[in-house]
Design an enzyme around this catalytic site. Sequence first.
Site, mmCIF file in Angstrom:
data_model
loop_
_atom_site.group_PDB
_atom_site.id
_atom_site.type_symbol
_atom_site.label_atom_id
_atom_site.label_comp_id
_atom_site.label_asym_id
_atom_site.label_seq_id
_atom_site.Cartn_x
_atom_site.Cartn_y
_atom_site.Cartn_z
ATOM 1 N N GLY A 48 -1.617 3.919 6.109
ATOM 2 C CA GLY A 48 -1.210 4.767 5.724
ATOM 3 C C GLY A 48 -1.218 4.168 3.475
ATOM 4 C CD GLU A 49 -0.966 4.191 -0.588
ATOM 5 O OE1 GLU A 49 -0.695 3.105 -1.565
ATOM 6 O OE2 GLU A 49 -2.669 3.714 -0.808
ATOM 7 C CB SER A 50 2.481 1.236 1.247
ATOM 8 O OG SER A 50 2.363 0.805 0.205
ATOM 9 C CB CYS A 80 -2.066 -1.069 7.838
ATOM 10 S SG CYS A 80 -2.935 -1.765 6.024
ATOM 11 N NE ARG A 100 1.091 -1.067 -1.632
ATOM 12 C CZ ARG A 100 0.358 -0.157 -2.639
ATOM 13 N NH1 ARG A 100 1.241 -0.242 -3.880
ATOM 14 N NH2 ARG A 100 -0.284 0.971 -1.874
ATOM 15 C CB ILE A 129 -8.363 -0.514 5.398
ATOM 16 C CG1 ILE A 129 -9.314 -0.482 6.848
ATOM 17 C CG2 ILE A 129 -9.124 0.594 5.223
ATOM 18 C CD1 ILE A 129 -9.495 0.757 8.393
ATOM 19 N NE ARG A 130 -7.102 1.299 0.270
ATOM 20 C CZ ARG A 130 -7.743 1.946 1.850
ATOM 21 N NH1 ARG A 130 -9.268 1.999 1.667
ATOM 22 N NH2 ARG A 130 -7.443 3.275 1.886
ATOM 23 C CG HIS A 165 -5.163 -0.300 10.396
ATOM 24 N ND1 HIS A 165 -4.706 1.262 10.684
ATOM 25 C CD2 HIS A 165 -5.731 -0.671 9.079
ATOM 26 C CE1 HIS A 165 -4.539 1.308 9.129
ATOM 27 N NE2 HIS A 165 -4.796 0.151 9.029
ATOM 28 C CD GLU A 167 -4.663 1.575 14.535
ATOM 29 O OE1 GLU A 167 -4.106 -0.074 13.855
ATOM 30 O OE2 GLU A 167 -4.427 2.364 13.177
HETATM 31 N N1 GLN Z 1 -3.098 -0.547 1.025
HETATM 32 C C1 GLN Z 1 -2.728 0.052 1.657
HETATM 33 C C2 GLN Z 1 -0.980 0.842 0.679
HETATM 34 O O1 GLN Z 1 -0.717 -0.058 -0.059
HETATM 35 C C3 GLN Z 1 -2.622 -0.014 2.618
HETATM 36 C C4 GLN Z 1 -3.330 0.156 3.662
HETATM 37 C C5 GLN Z 1 -3.441 0.601 5.195
HETATM 38 O O2 GLN Z 1 -2.844 1.072 5.387
HETATM 39 N N2 GLN Z 1 -4.732 0.795 5.763
HETATM 40 O O3 GLN Z 1 -0.224 0.647 1.409
#
Ligand code: GLN
Length: 193
Positions: A48-50, A80, A100, A129-130, A165, A167
């Site tokens: 997600g987005e930390s 992630c 990150r 993913i990122r 990921h 999953e």
């Molecule tokens: N870039 C996101 C972060 O810094 C992590 C990306 C992800 O969980 N796929 O939180």
Amino acid sequence: MTRTVGILALQGGFEAHTKILRALGAEPREVRVPADIEGLDALIIPGGESTVMTLGIDREGLGEPLRALAGSGVPVLGTCAGMIMLDRDHLGVLDIRTSRNAFGRQLRSFEAEIELAGVQGGPVHAVFIRAPWVAEHGDGVEVLAMVDGHPVAVRQGRLLAVAFHPELAGETRLHQLLLGMNGAGRPTGVDGS
Ligand code: GLN
């Protein structure tokens, strides 16, 4: 006995984890408030987005109960953003520092086949993913896989964290590893097994 596995469900991708856990015979439970943590046999912190996840954890008062759960020897898998949440600067349960969005702009998202120590049956199909990577880790942290010379999968006792990921590619072996860690549901021994 069916294992109940919590999935932190404040934000991010928890649905795919739910499906995999059901397929493996475990009972998923979405975790949104401290009471949801009671009696869990394992926990997943998804991607997600930390920064958003941190705000949610603070807002719901989940920091202490999550730290206590991880400290009690209940197995935890962070994927992630979940890896970031476990690190020294966030929940502080895993002795790593993460960087990150570490793979850079041109490689923000990619897929790779990676050999993961402790996972049998061929390489793991990993979706990044990122993604972060592990920039620093303590001696008690075992590196399970590297990409471009940087750790992307680590284990410290019953805490498992991957930068990708599993999953999203239908990869179930990390979830199996998580479920296999708490055979008797007791805290970890000195060997971390
Ligand atoms: N870039 C996101 C972060 O810094 C992590 C990306 C992800 O969980 N796929 O939180």
